[in-house]
Design a protein around this motif. Structure first.
Motif, PDB file in Angstrom:
ATOM      1  N   ARG A 231       0.962  -1.118  -0.293  1.00  0.00           N
ATOM      2  CA  ARG A 231       0.086  -0.030  -0.073  1.00  0.00           C
ATOM      3  C   ARG A 231       0.814   1.289   0.130  1.00  0.00           C
ATOM      4  O   ARG A 231       1.928   1.160   0.415  1.00  0.00           O
ATOM      5  CB  ARG A 231      -0.870   0.181   1.319  1.00  0.00           C
ATOM      6  N   THR A 232       0.426   2.388  -0.551  1.00  0.00           N
ATOM      7  CA  THR A 232       0.990   3.669  -0.605  1.00  0.00           C
ATOM      8  C   THR A 232       0.384   4.616   0.413  1.00  0.00           C
ATOM      9  O   THR A 232      -0.758   4.752   0.215  1.00  0.00           O
ATOM     10  CB  THR A 232       1.266   4.103  -1.786  1.00  0.00           C
ATOM     11  N   LEU A 233       1.153   5.079   1.272  1.00  0.00           N
ATOM     12  CA  LEU A 233       0.648   5.968   2.206  1.00  0.00           C
ATOM     13  C   LEU A 233       1.222   7.500   1.835  1.00  0.00           C
ATOM     14  O   LEU A 233       2.361   7.738   1.649  1.00  0.00           O
ATOM     15  CB  LEU A 233       0.768   5.974   3.715  1.00  0.00           C
ATOM     16  N   THR A 234       0.534   8.732   2.062  1.00  0.00           N
ATOM     17  CA  THR A 234       1.150   9.660   2.246  1.00  0.00           C
ATOM     18  C   THR A 234       1.393  10.389   3.435  1.00  0.00           C
ATOM     19  O   THR A 234       0.382  10.594   4.528  1.00  0.00           O
ATOM     20  CB  THR A 234       0.021  10.894   1.367  1.00  0.00           C
ATOM     21  N   VAL A 235       2.614  10.719   3.433  1.00  0.00           N
ATOM     22  CA  VAL A 235       3.070  10.980   5.215  1.00  0.00           C
ATOM     23  C   VAL A 235       3.569  12.354   5.196  1.00  0.00           C
ATOM     24  O   VAL A 235       4.503  12.948   4.292  1.00  0.00           O
ATOM     25  CB  VAL A 235       4.633  10.034   5.560  1.00  0.00           C
ATOM     26  N   ARG A 236       3.034  13.295   5.958  1.00  0.00           N
ATOM     27  CA  ARG A 236       3.492  14.598   6.137  1.00  0.00           C
ATOM     28  C   ARG A 236       4.548  14.585   7.272  1.00  0.00           C
ATOM     29  O   ARG A 236       4.186  14.137   8.431  1.00  0.00           O
ATOM     30  CB  ARG A 236       2.181  15.476   6.539  1.00  0.00           C
ATOM     31  N   ILE A 237       5.780  15.176   6.773  1.00  0.00           N
ATOM     32  CA  ILE A 237       6.642  15.354   7.629  1.00  0.00           C
ATOM     33  C   ILE A 237       6.673  16.645   8.141  1.00  0.00           C
ATOM     34  O   ILE A 237       7.025  17.716   7.434  1.00  0.00           O
ATOM     35  CB  ILE A 237       8.206  15.345   6.830  1.00  0.00           C
ATOM     36  N   PRO A 238       6.502  17.011   9.516  1.00  0.00           N
ATOM     37  CA  PRO A 238       6.523  18.141   9.889  1.00  0.00           C
ATOM     38  C   PRO A 238       7.740  19.052  10.096  1.00  0.00           C
ATOM     39  O   PRO A 238       8.681  18.474   9.715  1.00  0.00           O
ATOM     40  CB  PRO A 238       5.977  17.923  11.494  1.00  0.00           C
ATOM     41  N   ALA A 239       7.783  20.346   9.737  1.00  0.00           N
ATOM     42  CA  ALA A 239       8.675  21.247   9.726  1.00  0.00           C
ATOM     43  C   ALA A 239       9.661  21.074  11.069  1.00  0.00           C
ATOM     44  O   ALA A 239       9.254  21.080  12.176  1.00  0.00           O
ATOM     45  CB  ALA A 239       8.322  22.822   9.450  1.00  0.00           C
ATOM     46  N   GLY A 240      10.914  21.305  10.945  1.00  0.00           N
ATOM     47  CA  GLY A 240      11.895  21.041  12.155  1.00  0.00           C
ATOM     48  C   GLY A 240      12.145  19.669  12.478  1.00  0.00           C
ATOM     49  O   GLY A 240      12.806  19.431  13.515  1.00  0.00           O
ATOM     50  N   VAL A 241      11.736  18.723  11.783  1.00  0.00           N
ATOM     51  CA  VAL A 241      12.050  17.365  12.144  1.00  0.00           C
ATOM     52  C   VAL A 241      13.458  16.960  12.182  1.00  0.00           C
ATOM     53  O   VAL A 241      14.152  17.632  11.519  1.00  0.00           O
ATOM     54  CB  VAL A 241      11.211  16.442  11.219  1.00  0.00           C
ATOM     55  N   GLU A 242      14.032  16.236  13.231  1.00  0.00           N
ATOM     56  CA  GLU A 242      15.295  15.937  13.267  1.00  0.00           C
ATOM     57  C   GLU A 242      15.699  14.756  12.797  1.00  0.00           C
ATOM     58  O   GLU A 242      15.028  13.733  12.658  1.00  0.00           O
ATOM     59  CB  GLU A 242      15.736  16.193  14.690  1.00  0.00           C
ATOM     60  N   ASP A 243      16.979  14.269  12.555  1.00  0.00           N
ATOM     61  CA  ASP A 243      17.418  13.052  12.097  1.00  0.00           C
ATOM     62  C   ASP A 243      17.271  11.924  13.079  1.00  0.00           C
ATOM     63  O   ASP A 243      17.437  12.252  14.400  1.00  0.00           O
ATOM     64  CB  ASP A 243      19.030  13.067  11.929  1.00  0.00           C
ATOM     65  N   ASP A 244      16.698  10.845  12.689  1.00  0.00           N
ATOM     66  CA  ASP A 244      16.443   9.676  13.696  1.00  0.00           C
ATOM     67  C   ASP A 244      15.182   9.887  14.414  1.00  0.00           C
ATOM     68  O   ASP A 244      14.984   9.259  15.404  1.00  0.00           O
ATOM     69  CB  ASP A 244      17.507   9.323  14.438  1.00  0.00           C
ATOM     70  N   GLN A 245      14.396  10.873  14.162  1.00  0.00           N
ATOM     71  CA  GLN A 245      13.035  11.016  15.001  1.00  0.00           C
ATOM     72  C   GLN A 245      12.065  10.228  14.301  1.00  0.00           C
ATOM     73  O   GLN A 245      11.910   9.972  12.981  1.00  0.00           O
ATOM     74  CB  GLN A 245      12.718  12.603  14.735  1.00  0.00           C
ATOM     75  N   ARG A 246      11.072   9.796  15.102  1.00  0.00           N
ATOM     76  CA  ARG A 246      10.007   9.049  14.790  1.00  0.00           C
ATOM     77  C   ARG A 246       8.730   9.813  14.594  1.00  0.00           C
ATOM     78  O   ARG A 246       8.507  10.614  15.541  1.00  0.00           O
ATOM     79  CB  ARG A 246       9.876   7.767  15.901  1.00  0.00           C
ATOM     80  N   ILE A 247       8.058   9.583  13.605  1.00  0.00           N
ATOM     81  CA  ILE A 247       6.460   9.987  13.459  1.00  0.00           C
ATOM     82  C   ILE A 247       5.677   8.907  13.649  1.00  0.00           C
ATOM     83  O   ILE A 247       5.601   8.007  13.040  1.00  0.00           O
ATOM     84  CB  ILE A 247       6.488  10.854  12.165  1.00  0.00           C
ATOM     85  N   ARG A 248       4.532   9.136  14.463  1.00  0.00           N
ATOM     86  CA  ARG A 248       3.576   8.126  14.589  1.00  0.00           C
ATOM     87  C   ARG A 248       2.284   8.474  13.920  1.00  0.00           C
ATOM     88  O   ARG A 248       1.760   9.607  13.757  1.00  0.00           O
ATOM     89  CB  ARG A 248       2.910   8.171  16.300  1.00  0.00           C
ATOM     90  N   LEU A 249       1.876   7.310  13.301  1.00  0.00           N
ATOM     91  CA  LEU A 249       0.567   7.495  12.264  1.00  0.00           C
ATOM     92  C   LEU A 249      -0.630   6.424  12.949  1.00  0.00           C
ATOM     93  O   LEU A 249      -0.208   5.177  12.925  1.00  0.00           O
ATOM     94  CB  LEU A 249       0.777   7.128  10.819  1.00  0.00           C
ATOM     95  N   ALA A 250      -1.326   7.096  13.860  1.00  0.00           N
ATOM     96  CA  ALA A 250      -2.204   6.294  14.525  1.00  0.00           C
ATOM     97  C   ALA A 250      -3.210   5.231  13.549  1.00  0.00           C
ATOM     98  O   ALA A 250      -3.753   5.758  12.605  1.00  0.00           O
ATOM     99  CB  ALA A 250      -3.098   6.976  15.484  1.00  0.00           C
ATOM    100  N   GLY A 251      -3.145   4.060  13.872  1.00  0.00           N
ATOM    101  CA  GLY A 251      -4.285   3.050  13.199  1.00  0.00           C
ATOM    102  C   GLY A 251      -3.515   2.482  11.882  1.00  0.00           C
ATOM    103  O   GLY A 251      -4.478   2.058  11.071  1.00  0.00           O
ATOM    104  N   GLN A 252      -2.286   2.737  11.740  1.00  0.00           N
ATOM    105  CA  GLN A 252      -1.821   2.332  10.204  1.00  0.00           C
ATOM    106  C   GLN A 252      -0.973   1.129  10.240  1.00  0.00           C
ATOM    107  O   GLN A 252      -0.194   0.971   9.353  1.00  0.00           O
ATOM    108  CB  GLN A 252      -0.967   3.582   9.810  1.00  0.00           C
TER     109      GLN A 252
END
Length: 387
Positions: A231-252
């Protein structure tokens, strides 16, 4: 997965780690194997896909502290040889309940052993084996460039992971049919029997501990209710994200069982370094080469930022290595905080010089011959010579 399947499988061996491996080591090994075995990296390789599923299954247990604790308790109780009611290797109920002088009294009467199995497999004494369970969390990785990390970006993410079967919608049965309750265990997944004064339970052999029987399994998922899908998801990377930071997508994440909520998807972001700018928290860093006359006499520099160039005044007599701050030209985060641009001035020494340049530098050296830039060091050297 049935209780018997869970105990029989050696998840530590599947990941290639020892049973006392720490959480960080297990995660590191899993991420390495997942990258190597991912279907996208091995198109058409059935063996790699099978290993990818097995490794994902193993990490789904060992990567969850509570599931790992239950798994370790089960392995310790039943032995590394697996669950073998009635002998034949591993844990032998005959040894526990049938041999003279055994210590079975500690498990006797009132379903003590039943309760123990219930705790291990998320059941309570003869409770339902098909209790809804939340899906496992999934982690993947994405790489973005420096400017995308600073400004934010929207990136497509292609995933191959377990998902609810679209054909049977997770029931495991062929469309138009339904699973039926196991008649042997009554849907509990456990069957009880008595031996002398003691009663104990074991996973039902007919339904393999699931509490359900599927006479006509789904042809797409083989009765599991779960299939691997891309499947293909569209992920929004927030401004100011740092290297090795994790972003949580609930329910995916992975789907839950029996209608329970799906797990979450964690996207670990890797940022490609910029060839000019560096970063320290919310501040951007920049090294600017300057000449000695510019520092000695003072000058105005034009330096780049992520938006547009700015003018920077360098006072006369500034030393090499001095850091100048340009406020408000760093990383802007969603909370409104904005960092600065930190400019480090470094004297650039030419590797080659023509005769005119050499003559000018020689004349300068003669002009400042009486000025000692290292008075303390000179004094120490002189004192050492005297002694």
């Amino acid at each position: 997965m049935s209780a018997r399947d869970w105990i029989d499988k050696d998840f530590y061996r599947e990941l290639g780690v020892s049973s006392d491996a720490g959480d960080a080591e297990i995660k590191k090994v899993y991420r390495k194997l997942a990258r190597e075995l991912h279907p996208d990296a091995n198109p058409g390789n059935a063996d790699a896909e099978t290993r990818f599923k097995a490794v994902s299954e193993a990490y789904g247990v060992l990567g969850d502290p509570e599931k790992r604790k239950q798994y370790d308790e089960a392995r310790k109780m039943f032995g590394s040889g697996g669950f073998r009611p009635g002998g034949g290797g591993g844990f032998d109920f005959g040894d526990m309940f049938g041999q003279p002088g055994s210590q079975s009294g500690s498990f006797g009467g009132g379903g003590g052993f039943t309760d123990m199995l219930g705790n291990l497999f998320n059941r309570r004494g003869g409770g339902s084996a098909t209790r809804p369970r939340r899906g496992a969390d999934v982690e993947t990785e994405v790489r973005i460039d420096f400017l995308e990390a600073v400004k934010g970006a929207t990136v497509p993410l292609r995933l191959s992971s377990p998902s609810t079967c679209d054909t049977c919608h997770g029931s495991g049965a062929r469309p138009g049919t339904l699973p039926k309750t196991c008649g042997t265990c009554g849907g509990a997944g456990l069957v009880s029997r008595s031996q002398g004064a003691f009663a104990f339970s074991e996973p039902c052999r007919d339904c393999r501990g699931t509490g359900r029987l599927i006479d006509d399994p789904c042809s797409d998922c083989g009765g599991d209710g779960v299939s691997t899908k891309t499947r293909t998801l569209t992920v929004r990377i927030p401004a100011g994200v740092e290297d090795d930071q994790r972003i949580r997508l609930a329910g995916q994440g992975e789907p839950g069982s029996q209608g329970a909520a799906a797990g979450d998807l964690y996207v670990r972001v890797h940022v490609t370094p910029h060839r000019v700018f560096g970063r320290s928290g919310n501040d951007l860093t920049l090294k600017v080469p300057v000449t000695f006359p510019e520092l000695a006499l003072g000058t105005t520099l034009t330096v780049p930022t992520l938006d547009s160039p700015v003018s920077l005044r360098v006072a006369a007599g500034t030393v090499s290595g001095r850091v100048l701050r340009v406020r408000g030209k760093g990383v802007a985060k969603r909370d409104g905080q904005v960092g600065d641009l930190l400019v480090t001035l470094q004297v650039s020494v030419p590797s080659t010089m023509d005769d005119k340049t050499k003559a000018a530098l020689t004349a300068y050296a003669e002009a400042i011959a009486e000025h000692d830039p290292r008075p303390e060091l000179t004094a120490m050297v002189a004192k050492a010579r005297e002694s």
